[in-house]
Design an enzyme around this catalytic site. Sequence first.
Site, mmCIF file in Angstrom:
data_model
loop_
_atom_site.group_PDB
_atom_site.id
_atom_site.type_symbol
_atom_site.label_atom_id
_atom_site.label_comp_id
_atom_site.label_asym_id
_atom_site.label_seq_id
_atom_site.Cartn_x
_atom_site.Cartn_y
_atom_site.Cartn_z
ATOM 1 N N ARG A 126 42.742 44.819 36.900
ATOM 2 C CA ARG A 126 41.965 44.164 35.683
ATOM 3 C C ARG A 126 43.172 43.991 34.470
ATOM 4 O O ARG A 126 43.872 44.885 34.589
ATOM 5 C CB ARG A 126 40.933 44.496 35.263
ATOM 6 N N HIS B 79 45.136 35.291 38.480
ATOM 7 C CA HIS B 79 43.895 36.219 39.188
ATOM 8 C C HIS B 79 43.247 35.501 40.261
ATOM 9 O O HIS B 79 42.146 35.024 40.541
ATOM 10 C CB HIS B 79 42.727 36.008 38.114
HETATM 11 P P1 NDP Z 1 36.263 50.478 44.509
HETATM 12 O O1 NDP Z 1 35.257 51.191 43.516
HETATM 13 O O2 NDP Z 1 36.003 50.768 46.048
HETATM 14 O O3 NDP Z 1 37.737 51.807 44.168
HETATM 15 C C1 NDP Z 1 37.869 51.894 42.926
HETATM 16 C C2 NDP Z 1 38.957 53.380 42.958
HETATM 17 O O4 NDP Z 1 39.318 53.371 41.485
HETATM 18 C C3 NDP Z 1 38.266 54.519 43.485
HETATM 19 O O5 NDP Z 1 39.257 55.241 43.987
HETATM 20 C C4 NDP Z 1 37.886 55.498 42.249
HETATM 21 O O6 NDP Z 1 38.146 56.780 42.353
HETATM 22 C C5 NDP Z 1 39.130 54.803 41.282
HETATM 23 N N1 NDP Z 1 38.941 55.328 39.884
HETATM 24 C C6 NDP Z 1 37.720 54.608 39.270
HETATM 25 N N2 NDP Z 1 37.866 55.003 37.804
HETATM 26 C C7 NDP Z 1 38.846 55.966 37.911
HETATM 27 C C8 NDP Z 1 39.353 56.839 37.012
HETATM 28 N N3 NDP Z 1 38.891 56.860 35.647
HETATM 29 N N4 NDP Z 1 40.594 57.430 37.104
HETATM 30 C C9 NDP Z 1 40.909 57.609 38.519
HETATM 31 N N5 NDP Z 1 40.567 56.715 39.358
HETATM 32 C C10 NDP Z 1 39.660 55.813 39.245
HETATM 33 O O7 NDP Z 1 36.781 49.265 44.039
HETATM 34 P P2 NDP Z 1 37.540 48.258 44.947
HETATM 35 O O8 NDP Z 1 38.713 48.983 45.411
HETATM 36 O O9 NDP Z 1 36.523 47.451 45.533
HETATM 37 O O10 NDP Z 1 38.054 47.326 43.801
HETATM 38 C C11 NDP Z 1 39.173 47.773 42.812
HETATM 39 C C12 NDP Z 1 39.054 46.931 41.648
HETATM 40 O O11 NDP Z 1 40.173 45.756 42.005
HETATM 41 C C13 NDP Z 1 37.933 46.259 41.090
HETATM 42 O O12 NDP Z 1 37.108 46.956 40.040
HETATM 43 C C14 NDP Z 1 38.368 44.964 40.364
HETATM 44 O O13 NDP Z 1 38.767 45.265 39.120
HETATM 45 C C15 NDP Z 1 39.802 44.848 41.009
HETATM 46 N N6 NDP Z 1 39.668 43.465 41.952
HETATM 47 C C16 NDP Z 1 40.456 42.364 41.682
HETATM 48 C C17 NDP Z 1 40.524 41.220 42.318
HETATM 49 C C18 NDP Z 1 41.583 40.064 41.877
HETATM 50 O O14 NDP Z 1 41.370 39.000 42.480
HETATM 51 N N7 NDP Z 1 42.475 40.385 41.059
HETATM 52 C C19 NDP Z 1 39.735 41.068 43.430
HETATM 53 C C20 NDP Z 1 38.718 41.994 43.556
HETATM 54 C C21 NDP Z 1 38.875 43.144 42.813
HETATM 55 P P3 NDP Z 1 36.951 57.417 43.431
HETATM 56 O O15 NDP Z 1 37.664 57.215 44.714
HETATM 57 O O16 NDP Z 1 37.145 58.785 42.997
HETATM 58 O O17 NDP Z 1 35.726 56.819 43.262
HETATM 59 C C1 OXD Z 2 36.802 40.712 41.770
HETATM 60 C C2 OXD Z 2 37.615 39.539 41.369
HETATM 61 O O1 OXD Z 2 36.471 41.723 40.990
HETATM 62 O O2 OXD Z 2 37.828 38.600 42.058
HETATM 63 O O3 OXD Z 2 36.044 40.332 42.880
HETATM 64 O O4 OXD Z 2 38.408 39.821 40.355
#
Ligand code: NDP
Ligand code: OXD
Length: 316
Positions: free
Chosen positions: A231, A279
């Site tokens: 993000r 994005h």
């Molecule tokens: P998940 O919830 O499956 O994974 C999130 C990861 O981030 C986990 O490993 C989690 O740790 C870690 N995390 C969260 N908070 C912290 C912190 N404070 N410190 C360290 N690690 C942290 O999410 P997804 O993998 O499904 O998606 C990740 C992000 O990708 C989404 O939130 C979104 O913002 C972004 N995204 C962007 C897209 C785009 O088109 N650019 C499309 C889709 C998603 P833990 O394993 O310990 O829970």
């Molecule tokens: C998502 C994105 O969060 O597209 O899925 O950014």
Amino acid sequence: MGQQETGSVLLAINGVERDIWMHELAKKRQVVLDPAEAGTAPIRYAVVWKQQRGLLASLPDLEVIFSLGAGVDHVLSDPTLPDLPIVRVVSPNLTQYMVEYVTWRVLDHHRQMLTYRNLQANSEWFAPAQPPAPEISVGFMGFGELGRASANAVQSLGFQINTWSRRKAQADGMKCFGGADELDAFLNETDILVVLLPHTPQTTGIINHALLSKLRRDNALGGAFLINAGRGGLQKEVDILRALDDGTLKEASLDVFEIEPLPKASPLWAHPRVFITPHSSAVSDARELVPAMLRQMDQYERDGKLQHLVDRKAGY
Ligand code: NDP
Ligand code: OXD
């Protein structure tokens, strides 16, 4: 079941083409774009992307919120958000798109695409030294659905993999770090940083100059690289520009931005070592996601169960 029992679905999506979502949802449910259109049918579900603040709080019969994306910062940032279950996107297509994007960007930096572009522009026949993948470490900040799948793909190409997450993970052949105490050690061993974190109060602005300066630069590629598809709120763009210009970073691939669309005046557009996508690294496809949402609604009506629920306290 009649419409009174199944209720209506409110489609509250902004900044996204609505027709396809409307079309797919309407195959099975009554869909409204405005609560006033629902008549006496209760609105039990809302499908949202950047919904208007206060809108969901005004729906007395709402039971479940479906996020159009994997990230839910756009839902949670509403201070009046009712305390209801939020289902986020976890889907094979979205994951596949992200795996492709991350692999593409890692290989692009590793295989020195910018150098070759410049050589070609000058009609120069010269092959720069190419370090093998096992000499390069790719570090994943965020090792959830998308981070893990992307890391697996990059690992299969031979790169060393480091991971950093809130809770320390375990993964074959990868070096896993967890929590704030292990962040510096993770960065010190990372050449190419891939950011797939959610945007939460804990991660806001985490990609700043101080963090980037901890990446390993004396590596076989002669510098550190940043790939952010998490993000825009995770990054400080002035710091990324400073890091590129003072040698802290060699190149950056950015898919997300502090302000989207990225303003025309942003110096990132013209920076020769920044690669921008709007994005679009992983797109939510209505034809795949809506059937999954509809299945979840049916399941919820049968036994009250839902999958891919957001942990409201953790913020993702
Ligand atoms: P998940 O919830 O499956 O994974 C999130 C990861 O981030 C986990 O490993 C989690 O740790 C870690 N995390 C969260 N908070 C912290 C912190 N404070 N410190 C360290 N690690 C942290 O999410 P997804 O993998 O499904 O998606 C990740 C992000 O990708 C989404 O939130 C979104 O913002 C972004 N995204 C962007 C897209 C785009 O088109 N650019 C499309 C889709 C998603 P833990 O394993 O310990 O829970
Ligand atoms: C998502 C994105 O969060 O597209 O899925 O950014």
